[in-house]
Design an enzyme around this catalytic site. Structure first.
Site: not given
Ligand SMILES: Cc1ncc(C[n+]2csc(CCOP(=O)(O)OP(=O)(O)O)c2C)c(N)n1
Ligand SMILES: [Mg+2]
Lengths: 422, 342
Positions: B76, B143
C-alpha cells in the site's frame, strides 16, 4: 552475449549464493555449510525449477508443477506415481501422526465449508486445500516452546501446535466459547502457553512481531525459535521487509515459511516479485534461503528440522520457500477467473494427502485399514467438536464493551446514556 | 501450457446513466472519466483482471488495457507513493485499497507526502484514494473500519463519502477532476443495496466536493450524518415523524473540507442537533461538528448537541457484539425522542 548454458550456470551460482546467504561474505560459512552440502531434494528442485523457467521471463505455477514432478520422479511407487522424500528420520508413529494432522486439517476445513453453507459460519471461509503439507510438515518439526505466527492458510500448523478443532469451530461460528469470545474471526487469536500467536489481517505485520518474540526470548535466556508464515503476496509488504531485516541483523532465530502458492488473491507471483524463487530474497537479508516441495510433507518436515537446528544453534534467521499451490479461490466466493486453463488440474494430481497416502502404503508405514481408522477417529473428533461449538451460546451483546483496556483501571466502553438519561 | 484464463467474456461497457446501484454508478463514473481523459488510470491490488475485491473496477481492463489498469503487489505504501509520483508527471491515478483498513500501510505516504506537496512546493497532486469502508457485515476488526477521523486532522486531504448512487458517480467524477488528493470512502453495505438503485442522469454531471445535501427536510431537529448512516437517519426520521417529531437529515457527502454553512443553516432552522456516525465516538468527526456548532451557532441551540456513534472499541465480529458496538436505528430514535422533548 552469453550462451544459454552460461546463463544457466550463472543463475545456478547466484541461486547457490542466495541459498548460502553468502551475498555479503562468508560469516555464516561454518554454520551453513552442512545445510547446503547435502544433496537434498530441495537443492535438486531449485536447479530443476531454474531450468524450467530459464526459457521464460517469469516462473509460472505450471512450470513449478512440472519441475517438482521431474525431481520427484526420484521417489515414485511401483505404479510410477509420486510419493514423498524417502530419506527421513521420522518414525512410523510420527508418520501416522503427520497423516492424522493432514487429515484433520482437511476435514476441519471441509466441515467449515458445510457450516458456511448452512450459514452457521458468519464470516468467510479460507481454504488451504492442496497446501496442508507445508503447514503441517513445518510445524511438526518444532518443539513445544517454539512460537508460530500462522496465516489463514496455516490451519494445519495451528492444529499441530495443539489448538483444538473445537476452538476453531467456535471462532468461525462467532460463539461466546470461542477463544476470542466472538470478538475476532477464524484463527485470529492466540495461546501463549502453546506458542501460538494469532495473526491479524494486515499481511506482513506478524513478521516484526515474531522478531520481537525471538528478541524477548533471547533477553530471557530462552532458546526458542520463532516461525512466521507468509504468502508470496504478503512478502511484498514493508512490514515484512523491516521485520526480517531486523531479525537478520540481530541474528535472531526467526524462520520465515514463504508459502509460494502462486497467487495472492487473483495476482500471480510474477506481478508480486521479480525474483524467480521467493527464497532468492534471502540474499538481500544476508540469510540462508531454502526451497522445498511444499506438497511433500516429509520434505517439509526434514527441511524445517534442519533449519530449526540452524536457527536454534545461533545461526540466525532463514527463509524456507515451500512451492505449493492454492487450489481453491482466495475465499469461498472467488470464481478464480484468472487461472490459466488446466493449471488447477495439474496441481490436483499433486495433492499432498493422496501423495502421502501412497507414500505410507509403498513404504509399508501404514496399511489402508490403519489409515481408515485414523480418518474415522478424526471424523468422530470433529463431530464432537462441532457439537460442542454449536452448543455454545452467542456472546452477550454488552461483552462488546469489555477488554479494550484492563477494566480494573479503565471502565468498559458501554454505550453512554443520551442527555444524562438511561 | 496455454496462457488463456478461465475468463472468456469481455465485460460490457456500462450504460451512461439509467437505473443503477451504488456500485454501478461508481463504476460508470470511473469508466467515463477514463474515456474522457487518457491521463486517468486505476492502480491497486487485484483491480485489473479480477476487477477488484468488490468488482468496482470490473471490465476496465478489457476496455482500457493493462497499461491503465495496474495490478500492484501487496504494497500500500507503494500504491500511494507511486500514485503521487505519477500525478506529479501529470497523470490522474485512482488508487484502490482492497479494504479501507489496509490504508494503514499507506498512511505515511498519505499524510506526509500526498497531503503536504502543494503546501511545501506548490505541487498539487490530482490523486484519488478509494476503497470499501464500514461495518455491519460481520467482517471483524480488520475489514470494518471507518477511517475518516484518522485523516481529518491532516490538512491537505479532502475526504468524501457518498450515500446514494447519484452521489457515488458525481463525487467520483469530481474527485478525479480535483487538483488535490481526495480520499473517497465507499461503505461496503451500500454497493449492491437494492434500496439505493435509482435513475441517474445520462449527462456528464459532477457533485461538487465540499457541499452537503439536505436528505430530508424537517423542523424539530437535525440529524447530521454521512455514508451508510444516512439510511439509518432517514429510517429513524420516519419513525420519529410518526411520533410527531419532524426531523431534518443533512448528508454531509464531504467530510473535509466540511460544509459548515449547510450545518449552521440547519441548526438555525431546527435548534436541536443529533450527530450520527459509524466510527467510534471519541475522537470521531462528530466532536468537530459539535465544536463548530458551539462556536458558530450557540445562541440558536435549544438543547445540548447529542452524538450517536459506535462505542469506543474495535469492531467485533460476532453479530450480537457488532450490533451493540454500532449505532442502531433504535439508538437514533431514542436519542431523537429525548432531544425533541428536551
Ligand atoms: C496489508 C494488506 N493489504 C491487503 C490485504 C488484503 N488481502 C488479504 S489476503 C490477500 C492476498 C494474500 O496473498 P498471499 O500473501 O500470497 O497469501 P495466500 O492467500 O496466497 O495464502 C490480500 C491482498 C491484506 N490482508 N493486508
Ligand atoms: Mg499466495
Amino acid at each position: 552475449m552469453a550462451t544459454k548454458t552460461e546463463t544457466k550456470r550463472k543463475n545456478a551460482g547466484k541461486n547457490k549464493a542466495a541459498r548460502d546467504g553468502d551475498g555479503n561474505g562468508n560469516r555464516r560459512g561454518a554454520n551453513n555449510g552442512n545445510l547446503i552440502a547435502e544433496k537434498s531434494v530441495e537443492a535438486a528442485i531449485t536447479t530443476s525449477i531454474d531450468d524450467a523457467v530459464d526459457e521464460k521471463p517469469q516462473a509460472t505455477a505450471a512450470a513449478a508443477a512440472q519441475a517438482i514432478e521431474e525431481v520427484a520422479t526420484a521417489s515414485v511407487n511401483a505404479d510410477g506415481e509420486m510419493i514423498c522424500q524417502l530419506e527421513t528420520s521420522l518414525t512410523r508413529d510420527q508418520m501416522l501422526e503427520l497423516y492424522r494432522y493432514l487429515k484433520l486439517t482437511r476435514l476441519v476445513e471441509e466441515r467449515l465449508v458445510n457450516l458456511y453453507r448452512q450459514t452457521k459460519v458468519v464470516g468467510g471461509v479460507f481454504r488451504s486445500l492442496g497446501q496442508e503439507a507445508t503447514a503441517v510438515g513445518t510445524a511438526y518439526a518444532l518443539q513445544q516452546g517454539d512460537f508460530i505466527a500462522p496465516l489463514i492458510r496455516d490451519l494445519g500448523a495451528v492444529l499441530v501446535k495443539g489448538i483444538r478443532a473445537r476452538d476453531i469451530f467456535a471462532q468461525y461460528m462467532a460463539k461466546a466459547w470461542g477463544p476470542s469470545g466472538g470478538r475476532d474471526l477464524n484463527i485470529h487469536f492466540g495461546d501463549m502457553t502453546k506458542g501460538f500467536i494469532g495473526p491479524i489481517s494486515h499481511l506482513g505485520d506478524m513478521i516484526p512481531v515474531m522478531t520481537g518474540i525471538a528478541l524477548g526470548a533471547r533477553m530471557q535466556g530462552k532458546n526458542l525459535v520463532a516461525v512466521a508464515y507468509i504468502g508470496d503476496g504478503g512478502m511484498s509488504t514493508g512490514a515484512f521487509h523491516e521485520g526480517l531485516n531486523f531479525a537478520a541483523v540481530q541474528r535472531l532465530p526467526l524462520i520465515i515459511i514463504a508459502e509460494h502458492n502462486w497467487y495472492a488473491y487473483s495476482t500471480p507471483t510474477s506481478k508480486q516479485t521479480a525474483v524467480k524463487n521467493l527464497a532468492d530474497k534471502a540474499a538481500g537479508y544476508g540469510i540462508p534461503g531454502h526451497i522445498v516441495d511444499g506438497n511433500d510433507v516429509v520434505a517439509c518436515y526434514e527441511t524445517m528440522k534442519r533449519v530449526v537446528e540452524f536457527a536454534r544453534g545461533g545461526g540466525g534467521a532463514a527463509i524456507i520457500e515451500a512451492k505449493t499451490y492454492r487450489r481453491k479461490g482466495h475465499a469461498e466466493h472467488d470464481d478464480q477467473r484468472y487461472l490459466p486453463a488446466g493449471e488447477l488440474e495439474e496441481w490436483e494430481r499433486k495433492d499432498p494427502l493422496d501423495r502421502f497416502e501412497r507414500h505410507l502404503i509403498s513404504q509399508k508405514a501404514a496399511t489402508r485399514e490403519e489409515m481408515d481408522k485414523i480418518v474415522a477417529d478424526v471424523e468422530r473428533e470433529i463431530d464432537e467438536d462441532v457439537a460442542w461449538a454449536e452448543s455454545s451460546p452467542m456472546p452477550e451483546p454488552k461483552q462488546a464493551a469489555y477488554n479494550v483496556f484492563d477494566n480494573t483501571i479503565v471502565p468498559p466502553a458501554l454505550r453512554p446514556p443520551v442527555l444524562g438519561g438511561e | 501450457m496455454s496462457t488463456e484464463t478461465k475468463k472468456e467474456k469481455m465485460a460490457e461497457r456500462p450504460a451512461r446513466g439509467g437505473r443503477a446501484t451504488f456500485v454501478e454508478a461508481l463504476r460508470q463514473g470511473i469508466w467515463e472519466e477514463m474515456e474522457r481523459d487518457p491521463s486517468v488510470f486505476i492502480i491497486g491490488e487485484d483491480v485489473g483482471l479480477y476487477g477488484g475485491a468488490f468488482k468496482v473496477t470490473d471490465g476496465l481492463i478489457d476496455e482500457f488495457g493493462e497499461g491503465r489498469c495496474v495490478d500492484t503487489p501487496i504494497s500500500e505504501a507503494a500504491i500511494v507513493g507511486a500514485a503521487c509520483g505519477a500525478a506529479l508527471m501529470g497523470m490522474r491515478p485512482v488508487a484502490e485499497f482492497q479494504f479501507i483498513d489496509f490504508i494503514s500501510p499507506g498512511f505515511d505516504m498519505l499524510v506526509n507526502y500526498a497531503a503536504k506537496c502543494r503546501y511545501r512546493w506548490g505541487a498539487g497532486l490530482p490523486t484519488v484514494f478509494r476503497g470499501p469502508c464500514g461495518a455491519g457485515v460481520h467482517a471483524g476488526p480488520f475489514h470494518s473500519v471507518n477511517a475518516e477521523s484518522f485523516f481529518a486532522n491532516t490538512a491537505g486531504l479532502k475526504i468524501v463519502e457518498p450515500s446514494t448512487a447519484y452521489d457515488a458517480k458525481g463525487l467520483i467524477k469530481a474527485a478525479i477532476r480535483d487538483p488535490d488528493p481526495v480520499l473517497y470512502f465507499e461503505h461496503k453495505k451500500l454497493y449492491r443495496l437494492p434500496r439505493l438503485r435509482e435513475e441517474i442522469p445520462e449527462d456528464d454531471y459532477v457533485v461538487e466536493i465540499g457541499k452537503a445535501r439536505v436528505a430530508r427536510e424537517g423542523r424539530d431537529l437535525s440529524i447530521i450524518t454521512f455514508g451508510a448512516q444516512v439510511l439509518n437517519a432517514l429510517d429513524a426520521a420516519e419513525e420519529l415523524d410518526r411520533e410527531g417529531v419532524s426531523v431534518e437529515v443533512i448528508d454531509l457527502r464531504t467530510i473535509a473540507p466540511m460544509d459548515k454553512s449547510a450545518i449552521i443553516s440547519s441548526v438555525k432552522k431546527t435548534s436541536k442537533v443529533l450527530i450520527l456516525h459509524e466510527a467510534s465516538r471519541t475522537g470521531g468527526i462528530g466532536g468537530e461538528i459539535a465544536a463548530t456548532i458551539a462556536e458558530e451557532a450557540f445562541e440558536w441551540l435549544d438543547a445540548p448537541v447529542v452524538r450517536v456513534a459506535a462505542i469506543d472499541t474495535p469492531v467485533p465480529y460476532s453479530p450480537p457484539l457488532e450490533e451493540y458496538h454500532l449505532p442502531q436505528i433504535k439508538d437514533v430514535v431514542n436519542a431523537g425522542r429525548k432531544l425533541a422533548a428536551y
